[in-house]
Design an enzyme around this catalytic site. Structure first.
Site, PDB file in Angstrom:
ATOM      1  N   CYS A   1     -16.662   4.550  40.674  1.00 48.27           N
ATOM      2  CA  CYS A   1     -17.842   4.936  39.903  1.00 48.27           C
ATOM      3  C   CYS A   1     -18.095   6.440  39.887  1.00 48.27           C
ATOM      4  O   CYS A   1     -18.814   6.937  39.020  1.00 48.27           O
ATOM      5  CB  CYS A   1     -19.057   4.207  40.451  1.00 48.27           C
ATOM      6  SG  CYS A   1     -18.762   2.440  40.710  1.00 48.27           S
TER       7      CYS A   1
ATOM      8  N   HIS B   1     -24.331   7.220  36.837  1.00 45.86           N
ATOM      9  CA  HIS B   1     -23.450   6.064  36.683  1.00 45.86           C
ATOM     10  C   HIS B   1     -24.291   4.857  36.284  1.00 45.86           C
ATOM     11  O   HIS B   1     -25.299   4.532  36.935  1.00 45.86           O
ATOM     12  CB  HIS B   1     -22.724   5.798  38.008  1.00 45.86           C
ATOM     13  CG  HIS B   1     -22.120   4.441  38.105  1.00 45.86           C
ATOM     14  ND1 HIS B   1     -21.237   3.940  37.169  1.00 45.86           N
ATOM     15  CD2 HIS B   1     -22.281   3.446  39.044  1.00 45.86           C
ATOM     16  CE1 HIS B   1     -20.874   2.723  37.520  1.00 45.86           C
ATOM     17  NE2 HIS B   1     -21.494   2.394  38.639  1.00 45.86           N
TER      18      HIS B   1
ATOM     19  N   ASN C   1     -21.249  -2.530  33.105  1.00 41.75           N
ATOM     20  CA  ASN C   1     -20.823  -1.516  34.075  1.00 41.75           C
ATOM     21  C   ASN C   1     -19.308  -1.380  33.973  1.00 41.75           C
ATOM     22  O   ASN C   1     -18.562  -2.240  34.437  1.00 41.75           O
ATOM     23  CB  ASN C   1     -21.243  -1.957  35.475  1.00 41.75           C
ATOM     24  CG  ASN C   1     -20.851  -0.961  36.566  1.00 41.75           C
ATOM     25  OD1 ASN C   1     -19.952  -0.150  36.377  1.00 41.75           O
ATOM     26  ND2 ASN C   1     -21.507  -1.046  37.704  1.00 41.75           N
TER      27      ASN C   1
END
Length: 363
Positions: free
Chosen positions: A135, A285, A314
């Site tokens: 991430c 993120h 995501n």
């Protein structure tokens, strides 16, 4: 020579000496697989006693793009890169370094970046490497690109982030299947003349004690795939997975994020002598809606300056460049703005940096 002319020549010389070769973001393009998984489909396939709207309210996600069988991270990355080249930002022969960020490579070896170099038709004098980062990977990639450019090792760097986390997820694991989607982004980092940096400074960090909280336990040399690792078990939350699948300890990841991200952003601000509200826009993120809202609230960032949109789920290392591309398309970021980027998660790993939009970014 008159004193006036001499003074002007001195001033020109000083100005020229102050001009630096700086790294700048030139263009961004994203790509997502065709196949999608909606909240309705999730509930129907899993036989879960959930409401689609409840999933959306908690995660901010209504649709995830899912790579087909045989569709790999390199395929997504190549497609994103071709979209970038199609917008006319540069020619393929201009690229002299390729950085590919993924945690779902095509092979253990060779390096997937080498495969992508060949598929894109980049010149053979082009450097190419993979970074296995999650991430925070996009910002780590920016830090590498900046170093390569400002030490004059390279002039045009193609940074590709691509993930197919769906291939690690057990369909019966609600804790991960509701969140992650597949996708890629290609970013061109090039050069410009300037008196101050356009990318940076950076605040980076690592804490490996959190490694077990977001992990695919089996598949590497520490724990090869076997019949034993393929046995599915059910946890106390009713999630079913094997050691071959992605495991996420949601509460621990959440606690880590709330503790670490504000400290990382403060460290970055201290490096610049700036205050939080002097920053024009914030892109974190895109983990999930709930986490982002808690971070924004804790850090007292105005909602109008904070990106929170998980239209495609995501996508790990691609969430930040995808969000940056989206924000630019929606005119949420203007020429001259200073944007704070913050990545955090698997590792544990985190990274924050400032990006000055010093020229128009092609999207």
């Amino acid at each position: 020579m008159s004193q006036t002319v001499r003074s002007e020549l001195i001033n020109i010389t000083v100005r020229e000496e102050k001009l630096l070769t700086v790294a700048v973001i030139k263009s961004i393009a994203s790509f997502f697989p065709e196949s999608v998984l909606t909240n309705d489909m999730l509930i129907r396939e899993g036989g879960w006693d959930w409401n689609p709207e409840d999933i959306f309210q908690k995660t901010g996600i209504s649709v995830r793009h899912i790579a087909k069988e045989g569709e790999c991270a390199s395929d997504l990355g190549v497609a994103a890169a071709n979209r970038l080249f199609d917008n006319g930002c540069c020619l393929k022969e201009d690229i002299d370094y390729l950085i590919f960020c993924t945690q779902s490579p095509d092979y253990f070896l060779p390096t997937t970046a080498c495969i992508i170099q060949q598929r894109l038709g980049l010149k053979t004098s082009c450097g190419a490497l993979d970074i296995n980062q999650g991430c925070s990977g996009f910002i780590y990639g920016l830090s590498l690109a900046k170093g390569l450019i400002e030490t004059k090792i390279a002039s045009n760097i193609l940074l590709i982030t691509a993930e197919t986390y769906s291939k690690y997820i057990n369909p019966k694991d609600r804790s991960t299947r509701t969140i992650f989607g597949d996708g890629a982004a290609a970013t061109l980092i090039g050069t410009a003349d300037g008196t101050q940096e356009s990318i940076g400074p950076f605040a980076l960090g690592t804490d490996g004690k959190g490694a077990a909280n977001l992990i695919v336990p089996a598949g590497g040399k520490r724990m090869p795939v076997s019949k034993a690792t393929s046995v599915e078990t059910e946890d106390e939350g009713g999630n079913i997975r094997s050691l071959n699948n992605l495991y996420m300890n949601g509460p621990e990841i959440f606690n880590f994020t709330l503790k670490t991200v504000p400290k990382a952003t403060q460290e970055l601000l201290e490096k610049t002598g700036r205050q939080l509200l002097e920053i024009d826009y914030f892109i974190f993120h895109q983990a999930n809606k709930f986490m982002l809202e808690r971070l924004r609230d804790k850090m007292k960032i105005p909602e109008s300056r904070f990106f929170n949109n998980l239209e495609s789920g995501n996508t790990v290392s691609s969430t930040i460049p995808v969000a940056l591309e989206t924000a630019l398309k929606q005119d949420l970021i203007q020429l001259g703005d200073e944007v704070m980027l913050v990545g955090f998660g698997v590792g544990y790993s985190w990274a924050a940096c400032l990006v000055k939009i010093s020229e128009k970014i092609l999207i």
